[in-house]
Design an enzyme around this catalytic site. Structure first.
Site, PDB file in Angstrom:
ATOM      1  N   GLU A 149     -60.556 -22.077 111.576  1.00  0.00           N
ATOM      2  CA  GLU A 149     -60.295 -22.000 113.008  1.00  0.00           C
ATOM      3  C   GLU A 149     -60.464 -23.389 113.596  1.00  0.00           C
ATOM      4  OE1 GLU A 149     -61.786 -19.563 117.018  1.00  0.00           O
ATOM      5  OE2 GLU A 149     -62.912 -19.407 115.148  1.00  0.00           O
ATOM      6  N   GLU A 169     -62.473 -18.409 126.654  1.00  0.00           N
ATOM      7  CA  GLU A 169     -63.554 -17.611 126.079  1.00  0.00           C
ATOM      8  C   GLU A 169     -64.614 -17.439 127.157  1.00  0.00           C
ATOM      9  OE1 GLU A 169     -63.853 -18.205 121.279  1.00  0.00           O
ATOM     10  OE2 GLU A 169     -64.884 -19.662 122.542  1.00  0.00           O
TER      11      GLU A 169
END
Length: 258
Positions: free
Chosen positions: A147, A240
């Protein structure tokens, strides 16, 4: 009657042919209604808006809601309202997912041109980031192994890190890296499933970002051991959100891979 109808049709055809392609693209019909479902997914052009409230069950209360505002060619405008109270960890990553030209090996990618102009209003203190999120795999369309996050803003949050300073703050594995017109620190760690590389700005926020995300991948393959034989499986951008209340307004968002 026939002549009048034919003349009207001819006039409309001439107008359509004379109109710039951008004007026609602006007339695309998309779903601009507000969605709040935990796993809602809405597609427009080459993008999908994912609500992705994967940590919702860990909150005392709250939700994330989002909608498309417009689509012109490959440039989106969209909005995300969220509020979260209680619990630990990220509650949602409401994001725009690219659906075109993925599953290329990193060595075969020339550019990932990206532009994102945004603003955010908040109520009180929040914990969140605004970031691109990329994933790679050892095979085309395979399970994620790496990621790569590129944080355009950090609001009292922190990256995943395997190393920490004596004061408890995450310790970067590389500092003052100049990429895409900004200076970054790189953090590395694991989320239990993937290796996580996180680029954070050394200071401030990037509310009007324009650059080639491939330069970050090239840095990782040349300097941090990421294999160029990996396949790029996912390119997303969003926020996020962990706690607080905020409205993220993206007036311009586009990504394209070549």
């Amino acid at each position: 009657m026939f002549l009048k109808s034919f003349s009207a049709l001819l006039l409309l055809t001439q107008i359509a042919l004379a109109a710039p392609s951008g004007e026609l693209e602006k007339r695309q019909s998309i779903d601009t209604s507000v969605h709040c479902g935990q796993w809602d997914a809405i597609t427009a052009g080459q993008y999908t808006l994912y609500l992705d409230q994967w940590g919702k069950g860990n909150a005392q209360s709250g939700q994330s809601c989002a909608n498309f505002a417009s689509l012109s060619g490959t440039t989106l405008a969209w909005k995300n309202n969220w509020t979260w109270t209680g619990g630990n960890g990220v509650k949602s990553y409401t994001n725009i997912n690219l659906n075109a030209n993925l599953n290329k090996q990193l060595s075969a990618i020339k550019t990932i041109n990206a532009a994102w102009t945004w603003s955010q209003s908040t109520s009180g203190s929040i914990v969140a980031n605004i970031a691109y999120d990329l994933f790679t795999s050892s095979s085309s369309g395979g399970s994620n192994q790496n990621e790569i996050m590129i944080w355009l803003a950090n609001f009292n949050a922190g990256p995943i890190s395997a190393q920490y300073n004596s004061d408890g703050t995450p310790k970067p594995v590389a500092s003052n890296i100049n990429l895409a017109g900004h200076t970054w620190n790189l953090y590395f760690g694991s989320n239990g499933a993937n290796n996580v590389y996180s680029f954070l700005l050394t200071s401030g926020t990037a509310t009007s970002f324009s650059g080639d995300l491939n330069t970050f991948l090239k840095y990782l393959t040349s300097s941090q051991g990421l294999s160029s034989s990996q396949y790029l499986t996912t390119v997303q951008g969003g926020s996020e959100a962990t706690s607080g209340t905020a409205t993220l307004t993206s007036s311009k968002y586009s990504v394209s891979i070549a």
